[in-house]
Scaffold this motif. Structure first.
Motif, PDB file in Angstrom:
ATOM      1  N   ILE A  62      99.676 130.529  55.269  1.00 50.39           N
ATOM      2  CA  ILE A  62      98.310 131.001  55.452  1.00 50.39           C
ATOM      3  C   ILE A  62      97.627 131.311  54.118  1.00 50.39           C
ATOM      4  N   GLY A  63      98.109 132.347  53.421  1.00 56.58           N
ATOM      5  CA  GLY A  63      97.442 132.807  52.213  1.00 56.58           C
ATOM      6  C   GLY A  63      97.311 131.753  51.142  1.00 56.58           C
ATOM      7  N   GLY A  64      98.414 131.058  50.842  1.00 56.11           N
ATOM      8  CA  GLY A  64      98.384 130.052  49.784  1.00 56.11           C
ATOM      9  C   GLY A  64      97.416 128.923  50.088  1.00 56.11           C
ATOM     10  N   ILE A  65      97.384 128.468  51.325  1.00 55.19           N
ATOM     11  CA  ILE A  65      96.502 127.364  51.713  1.00 55.19           C
ATOM     12  C   ILE A  65      95.040 127.780  51.612  1.00 55.19           C
ATOM     13  N   MET A  67      93.749 130.126  49.675  1.00 58.08           N
ATOM     14  CA  MET A  67      93.384 130.256  48.260  1.00 58.08           C
ATOM     15  C   MET A  67      93.194 128.892  47.607  1.00 58.08           C
ATOM     16  N   PHE A  68      94.086 127.930  47.918  1.00 58.95           N
ATOM     17  CA  PHE A  68      93.983 126.601  47.315  1.00 58.95           C
ATOM     18  C   PHE A  68      92.678 125.915  47.702  1.00 58.95           C
ATOM     19  N   LYS A  69      92.243 126.123  48.947  1.00 54.31           N
ATOM     20  CA  LYS A  69      91.036 125.461  49.429  1.00 54.31           C
ATOM     21  C   LYS A  69      89.746 126.140  48.987  1.00 54.31           C
ATOM     22  N   ASN A  70      89.841 127.338  48.391  1.00 53.58           N
ATOM     23  CA  ASN A  70      88.626 128.074  48.062  1.00 53.58           C
ATOM     24  C   ASN A  70      88.518 128.532  46.604  1.00 53.58           C
ATOM     25  N   LEU A  71      89.592 128.411  45.817  1.00 54.30           N
ATOM     26  CA  LEU A  71      89.559 128.844  44.422  1.00 54.30           C
ATOM     27  C   LEU A  71      89.612 127.648  43.477  1.00 54.30           C
ATOM     28  N   SER A  81     100.840 132.396  39.693  1.00 48.31           N
ATOM     29  CA  SER A  81     101.867 132.709  38.695  1.00 48.31           C
ATOM     30  C   SER A  81     102.136 134.200  38.603  1.00 48.31           C
ATOM     31  N   LYS A  82     101.170 135.022  38.994  1.00 48.99           N
ATOM     32  CA  LYS A  82     101.363 136.472  39.028  1.00 48.99           C
ATOM     33  C   LYS A  82     101.920 136.929  40.377  1.00 48.99           C
ATOM     34  N   MET A  83     101.536 136.237  41.422  1.00 46.88           N
ATOM     35  CA  MET A  83     101.899 136.663  42.767  1.00 46.88           C
ATOM     36  C   MET A  83     103.325 136.278  43.151  1.00 46.88           C
ATOM     37  N   PHE A  84     103.749 135.072  42.798  1.00 46.20           N
ATOM     38  CA  PHE A  84     105.037 134.586  43.271  1.00 46.20           C
ATOM     39  C   PHE A  84     106.236 135.373  42.750  1.00 46.20           C
ATOM     40  N   PRO A  85     106.289 135.767  41.477  1.00 49.01           N
ATOM     41  CA  PRO A  85     107.434 136.596  41.065  1.00 49.01           C
ATOM     42  C   PRO A  85     107.540 137.894  41.870  1.00 49.01           C
ATOM     43  N   SER A 189     110.872 124.234  44.469  1.00 50.08           N
ATOM     44  CA  SER A 189     110.538 125.624  44.746  1.00 50.08           C
ATOM     45  C   SER A 189     110.038 125.787  46.183  1.00 50.08           C
ATOM     46  N   SER A 190     109.160 124.890  46.595  1.00 48.20           N
ATOM     47  CA  SER A 190     108.630 124.947  47.957  1.00 48.20           C
ATOM     48  C   SER A 190     109.731 124.729  48.987  1.00 48.20           C
TER      49      SER A 190
END
Length: 213
Positions: A62-65, A67-71, A81-85, A189-190
């Motif tokens: 949900i969240g990643g998709i 963000m990818f479609k709107n940022l 890069s800040k969120m995944f760790p 990673s995915s």
């Protein structure tokens, strides 16, 4: 994130110790535990598992998709890069606590085959998250920064979506090669993240079978 890494390592060692040497911590069988301790351990397991499962569901599907479609892509990549760790650290800690609490209540020597399988699923989810936290995510972030540099030189990266990258890569061998390397590591990673979610989903099926609604 250094403190988080140390905390995660400590929790992981404790969980593994409980799993393979439960007698060290006074674990024998669920029926011999004080009722309040049993309830506390079940609560810890349930809360940590549900947190890990919910976070994985949101971030993966949900969240990643959204963000990818709107940022803009570079903004999206920098945010990831800040969120995944932090995401992999949190899920890793939750899996470790779940392993420890479940292993304490179901010591390996006395556990049924189904309970051993469930311990295996949670341990696998934990391992997949560790591989992402310490291996794939750092490599992905490093390659992302290198690709961002190449894209800035080509005056792209502030758009939403992949269209301009793909168009420029056709005439830019350097960008095309970086896309290939990034795609391979990001794909691993995915895949590890999907496997982790799958293991947690299998455990959710087990827990659902134990509910009496």
């Amino acid at each position: 994130m250094a403190w988080m890494t140390r905390f995660l390592a400590a929790v992981a060692f404790l969980a593994i110790g409980v799993l393979f040497s439960p007698e060290t911590f006074g674990s024998t069988s669920e029926g011999q535990h004080p009722p309040k301790l049993v309830t506390l351990l079940k609560l810890a397991h349930l809360l940590c598992f549900s947190t890990a499962f919910g976070a994985a569901l949101w971030v993966t599907f949900i969240g990643g998709i959204i963000m990818f479609k709107n940022l803009p892509r570079h903004q999206f990549g920098n945010l990831q890069s800040k969120m995944f760790p932090a995401y992999f650290s949190m899920v890793g800690v939750c899996c470790a606590v779940s392993v420890g609490s479940f292993g304490y209540l179901h010591p390996w020597k006395a556990a049924s085959a189904a309970e051993k399988y469930q311990l295996g699923f949670i341990l696998a989810a934990f391992a997949f998250n560790l591989s992402n936290l310490f291996v794939f995510t750092p490599m992905t972030i490093q390659m992302m920064k290198q690709r961002h540099k190449i894209e800035r030189e080509a005056n792209i990266g502030e758009e939403v979506g992949w269209t301009k990258n793909q168009e420029v890569a056709k005439a830019n061998p350097k960008l095309a090669a970086m896309n290939k390397k990034f795609g391979m590591i990001h794909g691993l990673s995915s895949l590890a993240n999907i496997f982790s979610f799958g293991c947690l989903a299998m455990h959710s099926w087990y827990l659902a079978g134990k509910l009496n609604l």
